[in-house]
Design a protein around this motif. Structure first.
Motif, PDB file in Angstrom:
ATOM      1  N   LEU A 101      65.000  18.812 -29.956  1.00 44.18           N
ATOM      2  CA  LEU A 101      64.460  18.972 -28.867  1.00 44.18           C
ATOM      3  C   LEU A 101      63.325  19.657 -28.626  1.00 44.18           C
ATOM      4  CD1 LEU A 101      65.241  18.142 -25.766  1.00 44.18           C
ATOM      5  CD2 LEU A 101      66.446  20.200 -25.638  1.00 44.18           C
ATOM      6  N   ARG A 102      63.271  20.814 -29.336  1.00 48.26           N
ATOM      7  CA  ARG A 102      62.227  21.769 -29.341  1.00 48.26           C
ATOM      8  C   ARG A 102      60.822  21.048 -29.507  1.00 48.26           C
ATOM      9  NH1 ARG A 102      62.098  26.344 -33.633  1.00 48.26           N
ATOM     10  NH2 ARG A 102      62.088  24.481 -35.050  1.00 48.26           N
ATOM     11  N   GLU A 103      60.918  20.230 -30.586  1.00 46.83           N
ATOM     12  CA  GLU A 103      59.592  19.474 -31.225  1.00 46.83           C
ATOM     13  C   GLU A 103      59.375  18.262 -30.117  1.00 46.83           C
ATOM     14  OE1 GLU A 103      57.868  20.383 -33.407  1.00 46.83           O
ATOM     15  OE2 GLU A 103      59.567  21.963 -33.765  1.00 46.83           O
ATOM     16  N   GLN A 104      60.153  17.758 -29.502  1.00 45.44           N
ATOM     17  CA  GLN A 104      59.823  16.671 -28.166  1.00 45.44           C
ATOM     18  C   GLN A 104      59.407  17.489 -27.024  1.00 45.44           C
ATOM     19  OE1 GLN A 104      60.069  13.900 -28.937  1.00 45.44           O
ATOM     20  NE2 GLN A 104      61.416  13.869 -30.759  1.00 45.44           N
ATOM     21  N   ILE A 105      59.713  18.620 -26.736  1.00 44.52           N
ATOM     22  CA  ILE A 105      59.258  19.320 -25.841  1.00 44.52           C
ATOM     23  C   ILE A 105      57.929  19.857 -26.161  1.00 44.52           C
ATOM     24  CG2 ILE A 105      59.564  21.576 -24.704  1.00 44.52           C
ATOM     25  CD1 ILE A 105      62.431  21.313 -24.358  1.00 44.52           C
ATOM     26  N   SER A 143      51.049  17.449 -24.528  1.00 44.13           N
ATOM     27  CA  SER A 143      50.189  16.230 -23.794  1.00 44.13           C
ATOM     28  C   SER A 143      49.796  16.788 -22.479  1.00 44.13           C
ATOM     29  CB  SER A 143      51.303  15.058 -23.744  1.00 44.13           C
ATOM     30  OG  SER A 143      51.400  14.383 -24.946  1.00 44.13           O
ATOM     31  N   ARG A 144      50.691  17.500 -21.901  1.00 42.03           N
ATOM     32  CA  ARG A 144      50.401  17.966 -20.442  1.00 42.03           C
ATOM     33  C   ARG A 144      49.186  18.970 -20.529  1.00 42.03           C
ATOM     34  NH1 ARG A 144      50.290  17.682 -15.132  1.00 42.03           N
ATOM     35  NH2 ARG A 144      51.085  19.610 -13.992  1.00 42.03           N
ATOM     36  N   ALA A 145      49.232  20.129 -21.511  1.00 38.64           N
ATOM     37  CA  ALA A 145      48.152  20.877 -21.572  1.00 38.64           C
ATOM     38  C   ALA A 145      46.717  20.202 -21.949  1.00 38.64           C
ATOM     39  CB  ALA A 145      48.331  22.004 -22.851  1.00 38.64           C
ATOM     40  N   ALA A 146      46.869  19.140 -22.855  1.00 35.14           N
ATOM     41  CA  ALA A 146      45.484  18.535 -23.253  1.00 35.14           C
ATOM     42  C   ALA A 146      45.249  17.203 -22.023  1.00 35.14           C
ATOM     43  CB  ALA A 146      45.504  18.106 -24.347  1.00 35.14           C
ATOM     44  N   SER A 147      46.025  17.041 -20.996  1.00 35.13           N
ATOM     45  CA  SER A 147      45.783  15.950 -20.220  1.00 35.13           C
ATOM     46  C   SER A 147      45.664  14.471 -21.011  1.00 35.13           C
ATOM     47  CB  SER A 147      44.432  15.961 -19.432  1.00 35.13           C
ATOM     48  OG  SER A 147      44.718  17.230 -18.571  1.00 35.13           O
ATOM     49  N   LEU A 148      46.702  14.356 -21.803  1.00 35.45           N
ATOM     50  CA  LEU A 148      46.785  13.177 -22.672  1.00 35.45           C
ATOM     51  C   LEU A 148      48.078  12.395 -22.148  1.00 35.45           C
ATOM     52  CD1 LEU A 148      45.970  14.746 -26.099  1.00 35.45           C
ATOM     53  CD2 LEU A 148      44.434  13.038 -24.621  1.00 35.45           C
ATOM     54  N   PRO A 149      48.287  11.158 -22.649  1.00 36.35           N
ATOM     55  CA  PRO A 149      49.582  10.343 -22.372  1.00 36.35           C
ATOM     56  C   PRO A 149      50.554  11.091 -23.192  1.00 36.35           C
ATOM     57  CG  PRO A 149      47.708   8.866 -22.563  1.00 36.35           C
ATOM     58  CD  PRO A 149      47.149  10.053 -23.047  1.00 36.35           C
ATOM     59  N   ALA A 150      51.769  11.167 -22.589  1.00 40.82           N
ATOM     60  CA  ALA A 150      53.040  11.710 -23.312  1.00 40.82           C
ATOM     61  C   ALA A 150      53.646  10.397 -24.270  1.00 40.82           C
ATOM     62  CB  ALA A 150      54.006  12.109 -22.444  1.00 40.82           C
ATOM     63  N   LEU A 151      54.112  10.812 -25.369  1.00 45.49           N
ATOM     64  CA  LEU A 151      54.763   9.875 -26.225  1.00 45.49           C
ATOM     65  C   LEU A 151      56.048   9.589 -25.675  1.00 45.49           C
ATOM     66  CD1 LEU A 151      54.595  11.635 -29.837  1.00 45.49           C
ATOM     67  CD2 LEU A 151      53.223   9.968 -28.975  1.00 45.49           C
ATOM     68  N   THR A 152      56.231   8.044 -25.719  1.00 45.23           N
ATOM     69  CA  THR A 152      57.583   7.558 -24.874  1.00 45.23           C
ATOM     70  C   THR A 152      58.965   8.294 -25.561  1.00 45.23           C
ATOM     71  OG1 THR A 152      56.293   5.527 -24.410  1.00 45.23           O
ATOM     72  CG2 THR A 152      58.723   5.509 -24.355  1.00 45.23           C
ATOM     73  N   ALA A 153      58.938   8.243 -26.914  1.00 42.03           N
ATOM     74  CA  ALA A 153      59.963   8.980 -27.429  1.00 42.03           C
ATOM     75  C   ALA A 153      60.307  10.497 -27.134  1.00 42.03           C
ATOM     76  CB  ALA A 153      59.728   8.849 -29.040  1.00 42.03           C
ATOM     77  N   ALA A 154      59.244  11.016 -26.586  1.00 42.65           N
ATOM     78  CA  ALA A 154      59.462  12.412 -25.991  1.00 42.65           C
ATOM     79  C   ALA A 154      59.996  12.606 -24.724  1.00 42.65           C
ATOM     80  CB  ALA A 154      58.283  13.097 -26.285  1.00 42.65           C
ATOM     81  N   VAL A 155      59.428  11.470 -23.971  1.00 43.59           N
ATOM     82  CA  VAL A 155      60.126  11.407 -22.552  1.00 43.59           C
ATOM     83  C   VAL A 155      61.574  10.957 -22.713  1.00 43.59           C
ATOM     84  CG1 VAL A 155      59.869  10.089 -20.460  1.00 43.59           C
ATOM     85  CG2 VAL A 155      57.906  11.222 -21.753  1.00 43.59           C
TER      86      VAL A 155
END
Length: 197
Positions: A74-78, A84-96
Protein backbone atom coordinates in the motif's frame (compact mmCIF):
# COMPACT_ATOMS: atom_id res chain seq x y z
CA UNK A 1 10.21 9.85 25.12
CA UNK A 2 9.51 7.31 22.37
CA UNK A 3 12.22 4.78 21.57
CA UNK A 4 13.47 5.16 17.97
CA UNK A 5 12.65 2.36 15.57
CA UNK A 6 15.45 0.08 14.49
CA UNK A 7 17.20 1.85 11.63
CA UNK A 8 15.36 5.12 12.35
CA UNK A 9 17.48 7.91 10.86
CA UNK A 10 16.24 10.35 13.52
CA UNK A 11 14.54 12.66 11.00
CA UNK A 12 11.65 14.73 12.31
CA UNK A 13 8.27 14.18 10.68
CA UNK A 14 7.98 15.94 7.32
CA UNK A 15 5.54 18.84 7.08
CA UNK A 16 2.03 17.38 6.96
CA UNK A 17 2.81 13.92 8.40
CA UNK A 18 1.14 14.70 11.71
CA UNK A 19 -2.16 15.54 9.95
CA UNK A 20 -1.98 12.85 7.26
CA UNK A 21 -1.11 9.27 8.22
CA UNK A 22 -0.76 8.40 4.53
CA UNK A 23 2.09 10.92 4.22
CA UNK A 24 3.80 9.29 7.22
CA UNK A 25 3.34 5.90 5.53
CA UNK A 26 4.80 7.17 2.25
CA UNK A 27 7.79 8.47 4.19
CA UNK A 28 8.41 5.21 6.05
CA UNK A 29 11.07 4.36 3.48
CA UNK A 30 13.90 6.85 3.47
CA UNK A 31 16.75 7.24 0.98
CA UNK A 32 19.90 8.60 2.56
CA UNK A 33 23.21 9.77 1.07
CA UNK A 34 25.60 7.01 0.07
CA UNK A 35 22.89 4.82 -1.42
CA UNK A 36 21.55 3.77 1.99
CA UNK A 37 17.80 3.17 2.28
CA UNK A 38 16.00 2.68 5.57
CA UNK A 39 12.66 0.89 5.60
CA UNK A 40 10.75 1.42 8.85
CA UNK A 41 8.40 -1.43 7.84
CA UNK A 42 10.99 -4.03 6.83
CA UNK A 43 9.96 -6.62 9.41
CA UNK A 44 6.58 -7.61 10.85
CA UNK A 45 7.65 -6.29 14.26
CA UNK A 46 8.61 -2.91 12.78
CA UNK A 47 5.33 -2.74 10.82
CA UNK A 48 3.42 -3.56 14.03
CA UNK A 49 5.36 -0.88 15.93
CA UNK A 50 4.72 1.71 13.18
CA UNK A 51 0.96 0.98 13.22
CA UNK A 52 0.81 0.93 17.03
CA UNK A 53 2.57 4.31 17.31
CA UNK A 54 -0.19 5.78 15.13
CA UNK A 55 -3.07 4.12 16.97
CA UNK A 56 -3.86 1.75 14.09
CA UNK A 57 -3.03 -1.54 15.85
CA UNK A 58 -2.36 -2.79 19.36
CA UNK A 59 1.31 -3.07 20.24
CA UNK A 60 0.89 -6.81 20.76
CA UNK A 61 -1.05 -7.56 17.54
CA UNK A 62 1.49 -10.17 16.47
CA UNK A 63 1.86 -8.96 12.90
CA UNK A 64 2.93 -11.59 10.35
CA UNK A 65 5.01 -11.11 7.20
CA UNK A 66 1.93 -11.29 4.95
CA UNK A 67 0.40 -8.33 6.83
CA UNK A 68 3.64 -6.33 6.77
CA UNK A 69 3.93 -7.00 3.02
CA UNK A 70 0.39 -5.67 2.50
CA UNK A 71 1.34 -2.48 4.36
CA UNK A 72 4.54 -2.06 2.29
CA UNK A 73 2.55 -2.67 -0.91
CA UNK A 74 0.00 0.00 0.00
CA UNK A 75 2.88 2.36 0.78
CA UNK A 76 4.28 1.90 -2.74
CA UNK A 77 0.87 2.56 -4.30
CA UNK A 78 0.44 5.71 -2.20
CA UNK A 79 3.97 6.85 -3.11
CA UNK A 80 3.08 6.34 -6.78
CA UNK A 81 -0.04 8.50 -6.42
CA UNK A 82 1.84 11.17 -4.48
CA UNK A 83 4.55 11.27 -7.16
CA UNK A 84 1.90 11.65 -9.86
CA UNK A 85 0.10 14.41 -7.96
CA UNK A 86 3.32 16.29 -7.10
CA UNK A 87 4.50 16.18 -10.73
CA UNK A 88 1.02 16.83 -12.22
CA UNK A 89 1.18 13.54 -14.13
CA UNK A 90 -1.56 10.94 -14.72
CA UNK A 91 -1.85 8.33 -11.99
CA UNK A 92 -1.28 4.63 -12.58
CA UNK A 93 -4.61 2.82 -12.73
CA UNK A 94 -3.22 0.02 -10.54
CA UNK A 95 -2.39 2.53 -7.78
CA UNK A 96 -5.90 4.02 -7.84
CA UNK A 97 -7.39 0.51 -7.79
CA UNK A 98 -5.19 -0.50 -4.83
CA UNK A 99 -6.36 2.51 -2.80
CA UNK A 100 -10.02 1.83 -3.60
CA UNK A 101 -9.62 -1.88 -2.80
CA UNK A 102 -8.06 -1.08 0.58
CA UNK A 103 -10.86 1.36 1.43
CA UNK A 104 -13.61 -1.12 0.57
CA UNK A 105 -12.04 -4.27 2.07
CA UNK A 106 -13.20 -3.62 5.62
CA UNK A 107 -16.69 -4.93 6.39
CA UNK A 108 -18.94 -2.49 8.19
CA UNK A 109 -20.62 -5.26 10.18
CA UNK A 110 -19.83 -8.78 11.37
CA UNK A 111 -20.25 -11.09 8.40
CA UNK A 112 -22.62 -14.01 8.13
CA UNK A 113 -20.85 -17.30 8.71
CA UNK A 114 -22.27 -20.82 8.49
CA UNK A 115 -21.15 -23.83 10.45
CA UNK A 116 -22.53 -27.18 9.24
CA UNK A 117 -23.13 -28.35 12.80
CA UNK A 118 -24.25 -25.23 14.64
CA UNK A 119 -25.78 -23.25 11.76
CA UNK A 120 -25.57 -19.55 10.96
CA UNK A 121 -23.77 -17.00 13.06
CA UNK A 122 -22.16 -13.61 12.59
CA UNK A 123 -18.49 -12.99 13.25
CA UNK A 124 -15.67 -10.71 12.25
CA UNK A 125 -12.75 -12.10 10.23
CA UNK A 126 -9.55 -13.30 11.89
CA UNK A 127 -8.60 -10.58 14.41
CA UNK A 128 -5.15 -9.83 13.00
CA UNK A 129 -6.45 -9.73 9.45
CA UNK A 130 -9.24 -7.40 10.62
CA UNK A 131 -6.71 -5.12 12.34
CA UNK A 132 -4.54 -4.92 9.24
CA UNK A 133 -7.50 -4.44 6.90
CA UNK A 134 -8.79 -1.63 9.12
CA UNK A 135 -5.34 0.02 9.19
CA UNK A 136 -5.00 -0.29 5.40
CA UNK A 137 -8.49 1.17 4.90
CA UNK A 138 -7.71 4.08 7.22
CA UNK A 139 -4.42 4.83 5.46
CA UNK A 140 -5.98 4.51 1.99
CA UNK A 141 -8.88 6.81 2.94
CA UNK A 142 -6.39 9.35 4.30
CA UNK A 143 -4.43 9.22 1.04
CA UNK A 144 -7.64 9.73 -0.97
CA UNK A 145 -8.59 12.66 1.29
CA UNK A 146 -5.14 14.24 0.95
CA UNK A 147 -5.03 13.83 -2.83
CA UNK A 148 -8.49 15.37 -3.30
CA UNK A 149 -8.20 18.18 -0.73
CA UNK A 150 -6.66 21.63 -1.17
CA UNK A 151 -3.59 20.19 0.64
CA UNK A 152 -3.02 18.03 -2.44
CA UNK A 153 -1.86 21.14 -4.29
CA UNK A 154 0.88 21.56 -1.66
CA UNK A 155 2.13 17.97 -1.93
CA UNK A 156 5.71 17.83 -3.16
CA UNK A 157 8.78 15.62 -3.09
CA UNK A 158 11.70 16.72 -0.94
CA UNK A 159 13.99 18.88 -3.05
CA UNK A 160 17.21 17.43 -1.62
CA UNK A 161 18.64 14.44 -3.46
CA UNK A 162 18.69 11.56 -2.70
CA UNK A 163 15.85 12.05 -0.18
CA UNK A 164 12.68 10.19 -1.14
CA UNK A 165 10.27 11.76 1.36
CA UNK A 166 7.15 13.80 0.59
CA UNK A 167 5.85 16.87 2.40
CA UNK A 168 3.20 19.54 2.23
CA UNK A 169 4.93 22.66 0.96
CA UNK A 170 4.58 25.67 3.25
CA UNK A 171 5.75 28.87 1.64
CA UNK A 172 8.96 28.34 -0.32
CA UNK A 173 10.16 25.39 1.76
CA UNK A 174 10.75 22.33 -0.43
CA UNK A 175 12.66 20.15 2.05
CA UNK A 176 11.33 17.57 4.45
CA UNK A 177 13.77 18.52 7.22
CA UNK A 178 16.44 20.99 8.21
CA UNK A 179 19.03 18.29 7.46
CA UNK A 180 17.84 18.02 3.82
CA UNK A 181 17.65 21.82 3.48
CA UNK A 182 21.22 22.18 4.76
CA UNK A 183 22.40 19.45 2.38
CA UNK A 184 20.72 21.15 -0.62
CA UNK A 185 22.17 24.57 0.28
CA UNK A 186 25.65 23.08 0.77
CA UNK A 187 25.44 21.34 -2.63
CA UNK A 188 24.43 24.63 -4.32
CA UNK A 189 27.25 26.52 -2.59
CA UNK A 190 29.77 23.84 -3.59
CA UNK A 191 28.54 23.97 -7.20
CA UNK A 192 28.85 27.79 -7.30
CA UNK A 193 32.41 27.66 -5.90
CA UNK A 194 33.42 24.94 -8.36
CA UNK A 195 31.93 26.77 -11.34
CA UNK A 196 33.47 30.13 -10.40
CA UNK A 197 36.96 28.75 -9.99
Amino acid sequence: MKEPAIGDPGLPPAEGEEEHLSLALANSTIALPGGLTIDLLSTPAQANQWLAERGLAPADAGMREMCAAQLRSLREQIRSLFASRAASLPALTAAVTAINDAMTRVPTAPLLQWDDETGPYRATPHPITAIVDHALATLAADAADLLTSPDGDRLTACGSAPCSRYLLRRGRRHWCSTRCGDRARAARAYSRRRNSG
